[in-house]
Design an enzyme around this catalytic site. Structure first.
Site, PDB file in Angstrom:
ATOM      1  N   LYS A  55      30.215 -39.558  64.696  1.00 26.64           N
ATOM      2  CA  LYS A  55      30.061 -39.848  63.265  1.00 26.64           C
ATOM      3  C   LYS A  55      31.139 -39.148  62.440  1.00 26.64           C
ATOM      4  CE  LYS A  55      25.739 -38.471  63.216  1.00 26.64           C
ATOM      5  NZ  LYS A  55      25.548 -38.280  64.679  1.00 26.64           N
ATOM      6  N   THR A  56      31.370 -37.870  62.707  1.00 24.87           N
ATOM      7  CA  THR A  56      32.405 -37.137  61.973  1.00 24.87           C
ATOM      8  C   THR A  56      33.789 -37.721  62.272  1.00 24.87           C
ATOM      9  OG1 THR A  56      31.070 -35.125  62.022  1.00 24.87           O
ATOM     10  CG2 THR A  56      33.421 -34.871  61.570  1.00 24.87           C
ATOM     11  N   THR A  80      21.404 -37.826  61.559  1.00 24.80           N
ATOM     12  CA  THR A  80      20.788 -37.989  62.875  1.00 24.80           C
ATOM     13  C   THR A  80      19.347 -38.463  62.746  1.00 24.80           C
ATOM     14  OG1 THR A  80      20.168 -35.644  62.841  1.00 24.80           O
ATOM     15  CG2 THR A  80      22.227 -36.219  63.949  1.00 24.80           C
ATOM     16  N   ARG A 128      30.581 -35.869  72.967  1.00 22.01           N
ATOM     17  CA  ARG A 128      30.705 -34.425  72.740  1.00 22.01           C
ATOM     18  C   ARG A 128      30.380 -33.649  74.010  1.00 22.01           C
ATOM     19  NH1 ARG A 128      27.314 -32.510  67.886  1.00 22.01           N
ATOM     20  NH2 ARG A 128      29.034 -33.533  66.758  1.00 22.01           N
ATOM     21  N   ASP A 153      27.784 -34.531  55.797  1.00 28.32           N
ATOM     22  CA  ASP A 153      27.103 -34.488  57.093  1.00 28.32           C
ATOM     23  C   ASP A 153      25.645 -34.080  56.885  1.00 28.32           C
ATOM     24  OD1 ASP A 153      26.832 -34.742  59.780  1.00 28.32           O
ATOM     25  OD2 ASP A 153      27.849 -32.873  60.307  1.00 28.32           O
TER      26      ASP A 153
END
Length: 353
Positions: A81-82, A175, A234, A126
């Site tokens: 997402k980032t 999330t 990640r 975020d």
């Protein structure tokens, strides 16, 4: 001895002990996580449908020569997402301002950020679902009408002064999309849902990251890593770094599949990506509770972890991969879990479902 006060405390220090901080790597300085992130949508691996939608969305905004509508990125942690927010700003060639929901304590914090934005700038928030309620209400107006109301004075003499904002784009990442209030969710013109990655896409991502990090992977090594990465980029990049550490310590020029297995066995990560806590949960259900059902509190006490940790960290992956089932009576281990632990399942395991 003379006292040294605040700003003079470094006077006389050896200049070799003072390091200039720079965004550019110096010499053999390790590559940061930022360098592993692609800078263009074309280089983003995975999520093909989302990429096509987002590309169309951005191309249309560029042709209209206006900032695009606000974007909401939703999905589990670690899926990019980032990275996508950074790519959007780079594709539009505009600055990006980064903050998070927990960092904004008061509506005034958000107002100061909004009032300093330039035309077309991207504001990335975020964990947007964790914004305090007053800040949410301020954001509603800013996103729709591009203005904020500044309160001047206190008490009965206080007055509200509307401040016009330049047109900007908010990118929110969450999330837990269900925790977003409906008025806030409705103000996003484009919502992107990120899914877990299949092994093939993770394998491509690992090979790309290995190239950036200068890691020489033999055939089959990226596949071994992808199988243990729980469908999450990640985690894949983190495991790749740990395997690199193994190779450095053992003076390996090339990392083979056996090296990957040996390195990750040391970190207690098995062939299905299950770690120590995942295996402890499955062993507790199967060996101590005969496969279940077992309540969450009893299960967490058996493995020595908080119930919230078991529920939010372990269970989603175990349920998604078919090792565990949640029933009204409690958690039950599936036939797959028994076989993974090298045990023969009870005769009635299949009947429980």
């Amino acid at each position: 001895m003379a006292e040294t006060n605040g700003p003079q405390s470094n006077m006389g220090a050896d200049e070799q002990s003072l390091r200039m901080i720079s965004s550019e790597p110096i010499g053999n300085e390790p590559v940061s996580d930022e360098e592993l992130r692609p800078r263009a949508l074309e280089g983003f691996i995975g999520q093909p449908l989302l990429k096509a939608q987002l590309q169309l969305f951005l191309d249309a905004a560029r042709k209209r020569d206006v900032p695009p509508d606000h974007i909401l990125l939703a999905g589990p942690p670690g899926l990019g997402k980032t990275t996508l927010a950074m790519i959007v700003a780079n594709e539009l060639q505009v600055p990006i301002r980064v903050t998070s929901g927990p960092a904004i304590q008061h509506a005034g914090d958000l107002a100061s950020i909004l009032s300093s934005l330039d035309e077309g700038e991207v504001l990335f928030i975020d964990e947007i679902h964790r914004l305090p309620r007053p800040a949410e209400e301020l954001l509603y107006i800013a996103m729709e009408d591009f203005r904020v109301d500044v309160m001047v004075g206190k008490g009965p003499g206080a007055s509200s002064i509307p401040l016009t904002l330049p047109r900007f784009t908010v990118i929110g990442a969450t999330t837990r999309e269900g925790m977003l209030p409906s008025p806030l969710r409705a103000r996003f013109g484009f919502t992107a849902h990120l899914d877990f990655y299949p092994h093939e896409e993770l394998e491509r991502l690992i090979e790309r990251s290995a190239g950036v990090l200068g890691i020489n992977l033999a055939d089959g090594s990226a596949k071994q890593l992808s199988m243990r990465s729980r469908g999450t980029p990640r985690i894949a990049n983190r495991l790749l770094r740990r395997v690199r550490d193994w190779a450095i310590v053992h003076d390996l020029d090339e990392i083979g599949p056996d090296d990957v297995q040996a390195a990750l066995e040391l970190y207690q990560i098995d062939s299905e990506g299950l770690d120590r806590l995942d295996l402890a949960v499955l062993n507790a259900i199967v060996r101590n509770f005969d496969g279940g059902p077992v309540g969450l509190n009893n299960l967490s006490a058996m493995v020595g972890e908080e119930s919230e940790t078991v529920e939010t960290v372990c269970e989603p992956y175990l349920v998604r991969e078919g090792f565990l089932v949640r029933t009204p009576k409690g958690r039950v281990a599936t036939e797959k879990a028994w076989h993974h632990l090298g045990l023969v399942p009870r005769d009635d395991v299949n009947k429980l479902f």
